[in-house]
Scaffold this motif. Structure first.
Motif, short mmCIF file in Angstrom:
data_model
loop_
_atom_site.label_atom_id
_atom_site.label_comp_id
_atom_site.label_asym_id
_atom_site.label_seq_id
_atom_site.Cartn_x
_atom_site.Cartn_y
_atom_site.Cartn_z
N ASP A 296 13.59 -37.02 80.23
CA ASP A 296 14.44 -38.47 80.03
C ASP A 296 15.07 -38.87 81.08
OD1 ASP A 296 11.19 -38.84 78.53
OD2 ASP A 296 12.45 -39.38 76.47
N ILE A 297 14.96 -39.99 80.96
CA ILE A 297 16.63 -40.90 81.63
C ILE A 297 17.01 -41.52 80.53
CG2 ILE A 297 17.45 -41.95 83.44
CD1 ILE A 297 16.72 -39.86 84.00
N LEU A 298 17.80 -41.30 80.28
CA LEU A 298 18.04 -42.12 79.09
C LEU A 298 19.77 -43.09 79.08
CD1 LEU A 298 18.95 -38.74 76.51
CD2 LEU A 298 16.81 -41.19 76.86
N THR A 299 19.60 -44.34 78.58
CA THR A 299 20.83 -44.75 78.98
C THR A 299 22.27 -44.97 77.54
OG1 THR A 299 19.71 -46.33 80.42
CG2 THR A 299 22.23 -46.84 79.49
N VAL A 300 23.36 -44.36 77.68
CA VAL A 300 24.03 -44.90 76.73
C VAL A 300 25.24 -46.16 76.52
CG1 VAL A 300 26.51 -43.37 75.23
CG2 VAL A 300 24.59 -42.54 76.81
N ILE A 301 25.05 -47.07 75.80
CA ILE A 301 25.55 -48.06 75.82
C ILE A 301 26.65 -47.91 74.56
CG2 ILE A 301 25.60 -50.53 75.05
CD1 ILE A 301 22.46 -50.49 75.86
N THR A 302 28.17 -48.86 75.15
CA THR A 302 29.30 -48.49 74.18
C THR A 302 29.63 -49.60 74.45
OG1 THR A 302 29.63 -46.42 75.38
CG2 THR A 302 31.23 -47.51 74.06
N ARG A 303 30.46 -50.36 72.94
CA ARG A 303 30.86 -51.54 73.30
C ARG A 303 31.57 -51.82 71.60
NH1 ARG A 303 27.40 -53.89 76.77
NH2 ARG A 303 26.19 -53.69 76.49
N THR A 304 33.10 -52.22 71.76
CA THR A 304 33.77 -52.28 71.22
C THR A 304 33.91 -53.26 70.37
OG1 THR A 304 35.84 -51.62 73.07
CG2 THR A 304 36.45 -53.33 70.82
N ARG A 305 33.30 -53.44 68.92
CA ARG A 305 33.94 -53.92 67.80
C ARG A 305 34.76 -54.03 67.33
NH1 ARG A 305 31.92 -52.10 62.64
NH2 ARG A 305 31.08 -50.08 63.22
N GLN A 306 35.33 -53.55 66.77
CA GLN A 306 37.04 -54.48 66.37
C GLN A 306 37.74 -53.42 66.89
OE1 GLN A 306 36.47 -54.09 62.00
NE2 GLN A 306 38.33 -55.24 61.83
N LEU A 307 38.69 -53.56 66.70
CA LEU A 307 40.31 -53.16 67.17
C LEU A 307 41.01 -53.54 65.17
CD1 LEU A 307 40.85 -54.31 70.96
CD2 LEU A 307 39.95 -52.06 69.78
N GLY A 308 41.91 -52.06 65.50
CA GLY A 308 43.39 -52.78 64.38
C GLY A 308 44.43 -52.03 65.51
N GLY A 309 45.50 -51.64 64.29
CA GLY A 309 46.50 -51.14 64.81
C GLY A 309 46.51 -49.77 65.49
N ALA A 310 45.74 -48.88 64.70
CA ALA A 310 45.96 -47.07 64.88
C ALA A 310 44.46 -47.36 64.78
CB ALA A 310 46.45 -46.96 64.25
N ARG A 311 43.17 -47.95 65.08
CA ARG A 311 42.23 -47.67 64.82
C ARG A 311 41.22 -48.80 66.34
NH1 ARG A 311 38.85 -50.75 62.19
NH2 ARG A 311 39.60 -52.47 60.64
N VAL A 312 40.01 -47.85 66.71
CA VAL A 312 39.40 -48.86 67.58
C VAL A 312 36.99 -48.08 66.99
CG1 VAL A 312 38.73 -48.76 69.64
CG2 VAL A 312 40.39 -47.98 68.64
N LEU A 313 37.01 -49.32 66.70
CA LEU A 313 35.57 -49.64 66.23
C LEU A 313 34.70 -49.43 67.14
CD1 LEU A 313 35.69 -51.32 63.22
CD2 LEU A 313 35.84 -49.10 63.03
N LEU A 314 33.57 -48.84 67.43
CA LEU A 314 32.99 -48.87 68.62
C LEU A 314 31.14 -49.04 68.29
CD1 LEU A 314 34.26 -45.83 71.24
CD2 LEU A 314 34.40 -48.23 70.96
N ASP A 315 30.29 -49.41 68.53
CA ASP A 315 29.11 -49.36 68.44
C ASP A 315 28.79 -49.55 69.69
OD1 ASP A 315 28.95 -50.90 66.12
OD2 ASP A 315 28.84 -52.66 67.04
N GLN A 316 27.56 -48.02 69.56
CA GLN A 316 26.76 -47.60 70.56
C GLN A 316 25.00 -47.26 70.27
OE1 GLN A 316 29.53 -42.95 70.72
NE2 GLN A 316 29.35 -44.22 72.94
N THR A 317 24.61 -47.42 71.21
CA THR A 317 23.09 -47.28 71.72
C THR A 317 23.01 -45.96 72.45
OG1 THR A 317 22.92 -48.85 72.97
CG2 THR A 317 22.86 -49.22 70.18
N ILE A 318 21.89 -45.55 71.87
CA ILE A 318 21.26 -44.47 73.24
C ILE A 318 19.24 -45.27 73.74
CG2 ILE A 318 20.42 -42.14 73.76
CD1 ILE A 318 22.43 -41.17 72.38
#
Length: 150
Positions: free
Chosen positions: A87-109
């Protein structure tokens, strides 16, 4: 071919990376082993940062201020459909939220239009001795959602 050709593409507010499923990614039945999806997601995150100009090597060398690294602190994954060998898969990464010491990401395959995996990832910003630290302003600006490709 350049190294950025291997790193996928930025698309508006996120990143897309195509990956092929190889025999080594599967179990005896040709279905992707659940833990291998973590590898695909990590490649998506690493190449997202690389194309945004935030390489892991530069982070560790202190190019953005104090030497630092990103570490996965928490991950929630929904396995919705299986992927299979070749299979050929596509990994999608998006920044959802940023904080002073953290990053929240949403990812889908995805495989075509089918969503196979949904993941929410909490990334901690740490010094090289493993202690939490604030994210440098330049890194915050680059990762902020809605900035677009540039």
């Amino acid at each position: 071919m350049t190294t950025t050709d291997l790193a996928g593409t930025l698309d508006g507010d996120g990143h897309r990376l195509d990956v092929r499923v190889y025999f080594e990614d599967t179990d005896f039945s040709g279905v992707v082993y659940h833990a291998r999806y973590l590898h695909f997601l990590e490649r998506g995150r690493s190449d997202f940062l690389r194309l945004k100009g935030i390489g892991h090597r530069e982070l560790m060398d202190g190019a953005f201020g104090a030497p630092m690294a990103f570490a996965v602190r928490r991950m929630e994954i929904d396995y919705l459909r299986p992927a299979r060998i070749d299979d050929i898969l596509t990994v999608i990464t998006r920044t959802r939220q940023l904080g002073g010491a953290r990053v929240l990401l949403d990812q889908t395959i995805r495989r075509g239009d089918d969503i196979l995996i949904e993941a929410n990832v909490k990334i901690a910003v740490i010094s090289l001795d493993g202690k939490p630290m604030r994210m440098p302003k330049k890194v915050l600006e680059v990762l902020a959602p809605g900035l677009g490709v540039g």
